[in-house]
Design an enzyme around this catalytic site. Structure first.
Site, PDB file in Angstrom:
ATOM      1  CE  LYS A  26       0.872   1.660   4.252  1.00 63.37           C
ATOM      2  NZ  LYS A  26       1.783   2.720   4.431  1.00 63.37           N
ATOM      3  CB  ALA A 121       9.842  -0.100   2.078  1.00 65.01           C
ATOM      4  CG  ASP A 160      -0.953   0.001   8.640  1.00 60.96           C
ATOM      5  OD1 ASP A 160      -1.738   0.859   9.082  1.00 60.96           O
ATOM      6  OD2 ASP A 160       0.200   0.264   8.235  1.00 60.96           O
TER       7      ASP A 160
HETATM    8  P1  ATP Z   1       4.429  -0.025   7.607  1.00 65.12           P
HETATM    9  O1  ATP Z   1       4.233   0.686   6.304  1.00 65.12           O
HETATM   10  O2  ATP Z   1       3.224  -0.797   8.087  1.00 65.12           O
HETATM   11  O3  ATP Z   1       5.075   0.830   8.670  1.00 65.12           O
HETATM   12  P2  ATP Z   1       6.842  -1.133   6.601  1.00 65.12           P
HETATM   13  O4  ATP Z   1       6.644  -1.302   5.125  1.00 65.12           O
HETATM   14  O5  ATP Z   1       7.585   0.095   6.991  1.00 65.12           O
HETATM   15  O6  ATP Z   1       5.463  -1.210   7.325  1.00 65.12           O
HETATM   16  P3  ATP Z   1       7.473  -3.904   6.951  1.00 65.12           P
HETATM   17  O7  ATP Z   1       8.091  -4.336   5.654  1.00 65.12           O
HETATM   18  O8  ATP Z   1       6.103  -4.334   7.216  1.00 65.12           O
HETATM   19  O9  ATP Z   1       7.634  -2.343   7.156  1.00 65.12           O
HETATM   20  O10 ATP Z   1       8.485  -4.402   8.111  1.00 65.12           O
HETATM   21  C1  ATP Z   1       8.452  -3.858   9.389  1.00 65.12           C
HETATM   22  C2  ATP Z   1       9.172  -4.798  10.343  1.00 65.12           C
HETATM   23  O11 ATP Z   1       8.410  -5.989  10.489  1.00 65.12           O
HETATM   24  C3  ATP Z   1      10.562  -5.201   9.885  1.00 65.12           C
HETATM   25  O12 ATP Z   1      11.453  -4.864  10.904  1.00 65.12           O
HETATM   26  C4  ATP Z   1      10.517  -6.704   9.719  1.00 65.12           C
HETATM   27  O13 ATP Z   1      11.652  -7.331  10.239  1.00 65.12           O
HETATM   28  C5  ATP Z   1       9.276  -7.144  10.489  1.00 65.12           C
HETATM   29  N1  ATP Z   1       8.534  -8.246   9.823  1.00 65.12           N
HETATM   30  C6  ATP Z   1       8.000  -9.294  10.430  1.00 65.12           C
HETATM   31  N2  ATP Z   1       7.391 -10.090   9.548  1.00 65.12           N
HETATM   32  C7  ATP Z   1       7.525  -9.543   8.347  1.00 65.12           C
HETATM   33  C8  ATP Z   1       7.105  -9.924   7.039  1.00 65.12           C
HETATM   34  N3  ATP Z   1       6.403 -11.021   6.794  1.00 65.12           N
HETATM   35  N4  ATP Z   1       7.429  -9.097   6.026  1.00 65.12           N
HETATM   36  C9  ATP Z   1       8.123  -7.964   6.261  1.00 65.12           C
HETATM   37  N5  ATP Z   1       8.544  -7.570   7.471  1.00 65.12           N
HETATM   38  C10 ATP Z   1       8.259  -8.343   8.523  1.00 65.12           C
END
Ligand code: ATP
Length: 309
Positions: A26, A121, A160
């Protein structure tokens, strides 16, 4: 066991005793933080949008009698340097554990994740994987849980996750779990670009100041742009209050946004707490040109020209 065939074309020749789920990334077209709660959570008002970049989950029932209730997680195509932590902390594993416990199931399951969404990300990759695990188990085990029931489980994993269970274009309020559908955005191309920097979401929220009125985006004008299908208005009202922290820390974000605009982007923004930046383009060649420039200049390492879902 129920035999569930995948509905997607590319999966038709795969294991017929498995379900396949896409976990879409998203972006936030608009993200405002309206207050801080006594419990430390923040009140949010944001427009969430599903984009055509996804991880894939294959979920099968494990056959070994001795392994009742065991959840096996297999990772494929994990990008170099991506750290998803220990298996019990993985959001897929936690979502599967929660689902099996909620419905008192002793079934053992094997989940294979093909990871394409950049990790940490601002694209909700982990939340989307958790949502896909819940949707997939509901289908595979023929539980018949409603979307509301799946969302109520998902929010225990993260704010989320309910949005990721539903997807589409949504206004998300509360801590992100109160969802109201919005019209899809007008058609355009999307460039997603993640620079090679690590952003801590905790740091961003800890350093956020809410007292400057000029840092708050106009979420209502963004909604009007969606209702009127007005791309120019949408592009000029993209806004994310978290940029005030992350962009100050990482100037590469400002450079990437300027470059996308020079290449013809109608609007640009950082997604979530970053560091991914996106650009909306009317012309796909301009989006591809911007991607090429970002790569040539070594500004961002994971880049995708894609669109909305
Ligand atoms: P958001 O936009 O919800 O803040 P994000 O894109 O910044 O999320 P994610 O890729 O969801 O971040 O990862 C956040 C943390 O969750 C990372 O530190 C990662 O190690 C942990 N994590 C646990 N399970 C997963 C998974 N299946 N995929 C990605 N990250 C994961």
């Amino acid at each position: 066991m129920d035999i569930v065939y995948s509905s997607t074309k590319e999966n038709r020749n795969s294991d017929p005793e498995a379900v396949y789920e896409r976990a879409y990334a998203k972006i936030n077209l608009c993200l405002d933080v309206t207050g801080k709660r006594p419990d430390g959570y923040h009140d949010l008002r944001m427009i969430m949008q599903t984009v055509d970049l996804y991880d894939e989950l294959e979920i099968r029932i494990g056959k070994k009698e001795a392994e009742q209730g065991k959840i096996t997680l297999i990772m494929k195509e994990l990008p170099e340097g991506a750290d998803l932590g220990p298996v019990e902390k993985n959001l897929i594993w936690r979502a599967a554990r929660l689902f099996l416990d909620e419905y008192h199931l002793k079934t053992s399951v094997i989940i294979t994740l093909t990871k394409r969404i950049p990790v940490a990300a601002g694209l909700a990759g982990g939340s989307s994987d958790a949502a896909a695990a819940i949707r997939g188990l509901n289908r595979l085990l023929a539980i018949g849980a409603s979307e509301e029931e799946m969302c109520a489980l998902g929010v225990k994993i993260g704010a989320d996750v309910p949005y990721c269970i539903r997807g589409g274009t949504m206004l998300a309020e509360g801590i992100g779990e109160v969802l109201s559908p919005l019209p899809n955005p007008p058609s355009c191309y999307l460039l997603l670009a993640k620079p090679p920097v690590d952003v801590s979401t905790g740091y961003v929220y800890d350093h956020l100041r809410l007292d400057d009125p000029s840092s708050h985006p106009d979420v209502d004008r963004c909604i009007e742009a969606l209702v009127n299908q007005d791309l120019a208005k949408l592009a000029s009202n993209l806004g994310n209050i978290l940029e005030t922290v992350t962009e100050k820390e990482y100037s590469v974000i400002t450079v990437m946004k300027s470059l996308m605009k020079e290449a013809g982007a109608a609007g640009t923004l950082m997604s979530g707490s970053g560091p991914t930046v996106f650009g909306l383009f009317e012309n796909i060649d301009n989006a591809r040109y911007a991607k090429q420039l970002l790569e040539e200049r070594g500004l961002s390492t994971r880049n995708f020209v894609t669109g909305f879902v």
